[in-house]
Write an enzyme that holds these catalytic residues in place. Structure first.
Site, PDB file in Angstrom:
ATOM      1  CB  ALA A 190      -0.837   0.063   1.373  1.00  0.00           C
ATOM      2  CG  ASP A 220      11.101  -3.900   3.157  1.00  0.00           C
ATOM      3  OD1 ASP A 220      10.054  -3.933   3.534  1.00  0.00           O
ATOM      4  OD2 ASP A 220      11.300  -4.587   2.130  1.00  0.00           O
ATOM      5  NE  ARG A 275       7.911  -4.082   1.467  1.00  0.00           N
ATOM      6  CZ  ARG A 275       8.410  -3.985   0.292  1.00  0.00           C
ATOM      7  NH1 ARG A 275       7.357  -3.850  -0.645  1.00  0.00           N
ATOM      8  NH2 ARG A 275       9.361  -3.744  -0.018  1.00  0.00           N
TER       9      ARG A 275
HETATM   10  N1  GTP Z   1       9.534   4.056   4.568  1.00  0.00           N
HETATM   11  C1  GTP Z   1       9.156   4.649   3.333  1.00  0.00           C
HETATM   12  N2  GTP Z   1       8.309   3.864   2.477  1.00  0.00           N
HETATM   13  C2  GTP Z   1       8.299   4.289   1.274  1.00  0.00           C
HETATM   14  C3  GTP Z   1       9.096   5.335   0.827  1.00  0.00           C
HETATM   15  N3  GTP Z   1       8.482   5.349  -0.520  1.00  0.00           N
HETATM   16  C4  GTP Z   1       7.634   4.486  -0.675  1.00  0.00           C
HETATM   17  N4  GTP Z   1       7.719   3.833   0.187  1.00  0.00           N
HETATM   18  C5  GTP Z   1       6.584   2.763   0.603  1.00  0.00           C
HETATM   19  O1  GTP Z   1       7.324   1.492  -0.168  1.00  0.00           O
HETATM   20  C6  GTP Z   1       6.463   0.345  -0.654  1.00  0.00           C
HETATM   21  C7  GTP Z   1       6.906   0.074  -1.790  1.00  0.00           C
HETATM   22  O2  GTP Z   1       8.150  -0.379  -2.003  1.00  0.00           O
HETATM   23  P1  GTP Z   1       9.003   0.138  -2.966  1.00  0.00           P
HETATM   24  O3  GTP Z   1      10.493   0.035  -2.299  1.00  0.00           O
HETATM   25  O4  GTP Z   1       8.787   1.165  -3.552  1.00  0.00           O
HETATM   26  O5  GTP Z   1       9.195  -1.200  -3.940  1.00  0.00           O
HETATM   27  P2  GTP Z   1       9.126  -2.833  -3.758  1.00  0.00           P
HETATM   28  O6  GTP Z   1       7.938  -3.192  -3.382  1.00  0.00           O
HETATM   29  O7  GTP Z   1      10.234  -3.187  -2.866  1.00  0.00           O
HETATM   30  O8  GTP Z   1       9.654  -3.474  -5.200  1.00  0.00           O
HETATM   31  P3  GTP Z   1       8.920  -3.290  -6.627  1.00  0.00           P
HETATM   32  O9  GTP Z   1       8.244  -4.740  -6.558  1.00  0.00           O
HETATM   33  O10 GTP Z   1       9.766  -3.267  -7.556  1.00  0.00           O
HETATM   34  O11 GTP Z   1       7.968  -2.391  -6.429  1.00  0.00           O
HETATM   35  C8  GTP Z   1       5.130   1.233  -0.640  1.00  0.00           C
HETATM   36  O12 GTP Z   1       4.456   0.529   0.722  1.00  0.00           O
HETATM   37  C9  GTP Z   1       5.280   2.510  -0.242  1.00  0.00           C
HETATM   38  O13 GTP Z   1       4.194   3.299   0.557  1.00  0.00           O
HETATM   39  C10 GTP Z   1       9.838   6.033   1.656  1.00  0.00           C
HETATM   40  O14 GTP Z   1      10.605   6.882   1.178  1.00  0.00           O
HETATM   41  N5  GTP Z   1       9.854   5.535   2.643  1.00  0.00           N
END
Ligand code: GTP
Ligand code: ZN
Length: 359
Positions: free
Chosen positions: A218, A291, A293
Site C-alpha cells: 500500500a 524494510d 514488511r
Molecule cells: N518508509 C518509506 N516507504 C516508502 C517510501 N517511498 C515509498 N514507500 C513505500 O514503499 C512501498 C513500495 O516499496 P518499494 O521499495 O517502492 O518497492 P518494492 O515493493 O520493494 O519493489 P517493486 O516490487 O519493484 O515495487 C510502499 O509501501 C510505499 O508506501 C519512503 O521513502 N519511505
C-alpha cells in the site's frame, strides 16, 4: 473458551492502548515493567510513571546510532531518563524531526546491566502499533499495579509471535476494472486484529500453472494521490494492465504502508527527506530498518487462493528471495519499469544502490 481475552486479543488491546497513550504492562522472567509509547506520552503520565521507579527510554540500535548513544544490547538501547526530563525531552530523543535544529541531545547515558527483554518487546509493540519505535519503560516492584489500574498486561515473550496470524477469506465479489473487466476483489482478515489485505483476481487462472502476480504494498500517496515521489501508482496500474491484456493474474494489495512502518511514520520519513536524507537514511534515523514488511502475508494469501507458483512482477530481487523463503516458487521475475519522474529519479537510484533494486 470462556469470555476472557486470549493472548492474541490482549496484544491487539495493548497496541490500541499504546496508540491512545494508555500505558501497558509487560511481564518477563525477571520481573515486570510499565510501558508508555514515546509518541503518545503526556506530561501527566510521564510524571506518574517516573514516580514508580527508574525510567529508561528504549530506542532501537538504529536510532541510537544517529544519536551517538551506546546500544549495549545491540538492536536496542536503554537510555536513562534524567530526573528532570520532561515529555519534550522524550520526544526529542524518540523523534528525529528536530535533530538538525538541536543536534546535541546528550550526553545520553545508556544502561548495560540486566536484560533488555522487556525493552525489546516494548519497541516491537510500538512498531506493531505503527508508532515511533521508542517507549518509556519503568520496572515494577508492585506486581498488582496492572490489575489495580486496569492496565492491559501481556508476557513479553508473546509480543512477537513466531507464526503468522491466520488470514481468513471473508468475502469476494466482482469488481469490473478499467484494466480488466473480469476481476474479483477478495478481502482477507487476520485473526489478530491487524490490517486486512486484499487480492484482486483477474480472469480465472489455472491453479496448477505459474500465475502472473504482483505483490503490491500500500502506498496512499502513490496509489491514490498520484504522488510523483515514488513509482507505486504507475506500478499498480501497469500490473493490472498487463494482467488485463494477458487475461489473468493476481494482484495482492498488502496493507503494509510505507514498507511496513505506517503512513504517519512514512510522512516523518518524507519530512526527513525534505531535510536532505535519502529513503533508507530516513528510515534509519527514525529507528526503523530499511524494510519492515512481512512477506509471509503475501505467501499466505497466495496459498489461500490456491497458487504455489508465480511469475512475479517486481524490480526487487530481495522480494523474490523473501517470497521463495516463504514457500512460493518464483519461476520468473517480470520487470515492472514504469513511472520514473524527475521527482523520484533519486529515490529509484537510492533503491538500486542500497536495496538492490534493478533499474
Ligand atoms: N518508509 C518509506 N516507504 C516508502 C517510501 N517511498 C515509498 N514507500 C513505500 O514503499 C512501498 C513500495 O516499496 P518499494 O521499495 O517502492 O518497492 P518494492 O515493493 O520493494 O519493489 P517493486 O516490487 O519493484 O515495487 C510502499 O509501501 C510505499 O508506501 C519512503 O521513502 N519511505
Ligand atoms: Zn509509493
Amino acid at each position: 473458551m470462556g469470555l476472557a481475552p486470549d493472548i492474541t486479543e490482549l496484544l491487539a488491546r495493548a497496541r490500541g492502548d499504546l496508540r491512545m497513550g494508555v500505558p501497558v504492562v509487560l511481564t518477563g522472567t525477571e520481573g515486570a515493567a510499565v510501558v508508555l509509547a514515546a509518541e503518545t506520552l503526556t506530561a501527566d503520565r510521564l510524571a506518574a510513571a517516573k514516580a514508580l521507579g527508574a525510567a529508561a527510554l528504549a530506542i532501537t540500535g538504529r536510532r541510537a546510532e544517529t544519536l551517538k548513544a551506546r546500544a549495549y544490547d545491540g538492536d536496542v538501547a536503554r537510555v536513562r531518563v534524567p530526573a528532570d526530563a520532561d515529555a519534550a525531552w522524550v520526544a526529542g530523543v524518540a523523534d528525529p524531526a528536530g535533530d538538525l535544529r538541536t543536534p546535541m541531545k546528550g550526553p545520553l547515558v545508556t544502561d548495560r546491566d540486566g536484560t533488555a527483554d522487556l525493552h525489546r518487546a516494548a519497541i516491537a509493540l510500538c512498531k506493531a502499533a505503527r508508532l515511533l519505535p521508542a517507549a518509556v519503560v519503568v520496572p515494577l516492584a508492585d506486581t498488582d499495579l496492572a490489575l489495580r489500574e486496569g492496565l492491559t498486561a501481556v508476557p513479553a515473550a508473546d509480543v512477537s509471535p513466531e507464526g503468522l496470524s491466520p488470514l481468513h477469506r471473508l468475502v469476494a465479489a466482482r469488481v469490473p476494472l478499467e484494466a480488466a473487466e473480469r476481476s474479483r476483489l477478495h478481502i482477507f482478515r487476520p485473526d489478530d486484529g491487524a490490517e486486512e489485505h486484499y487480492a484482486i483476481e483477474i480472469g480465472d487462472a489455472d491453479r496448477n500453472k505459474p500465475v502472473l502476480c504482483r505483490l503490491h504494498s500500500a502506498c496512499f500517496t502513490g496509489d491514490l494521490l498520484g504522488s510523483l515521489k515514488c513509482d507505486c501508482g504507475p506500478q499498480l496500474q501497469g500490473a493490472l494492465a498487463q494482467m488485463g491484456s494477458e487475461g489473468e493474474g493476481i494482484l495482492l494489495y498488502l496493507n503494509q504502508e510505507g514498507r511496513g512502518i505506517g503512513l504517519a511514520n512514512k510522512m516523518r520519513a518524507y519530512s526527513l527527506q525534505d531535510q536532505g536524507f535519502d529513503t533508507v537514511e530516513a528510515n534509519h534515523r527514525l529507528g526503523f530498518e530499511d524494510d519492515e514488511r512481512d512477506f509471509r502475508i503475501g505467501a499466505a494469501l497466495l496459498r489461500e487462493m490456491g497458487f504455489a507458483k508465480v511469475r512475479l512482477m517486481t524490480n526487487n530481487p530481495a522480494k523474490v528471495e523473501r517470497l521463495e523463503s516463504c514457500g512460493i516458487e518464483v519461476v520468473e521475475r517480470v520487470p515492472l519499469k514504469v513511472g520514473e519522474t524527475r521527482f523520484n529519479h533519486h529515490y529509484l537510484q537510492t533503491k538500486a544502490r542500497k536495496s538492490g533494486h534493478l533499474l
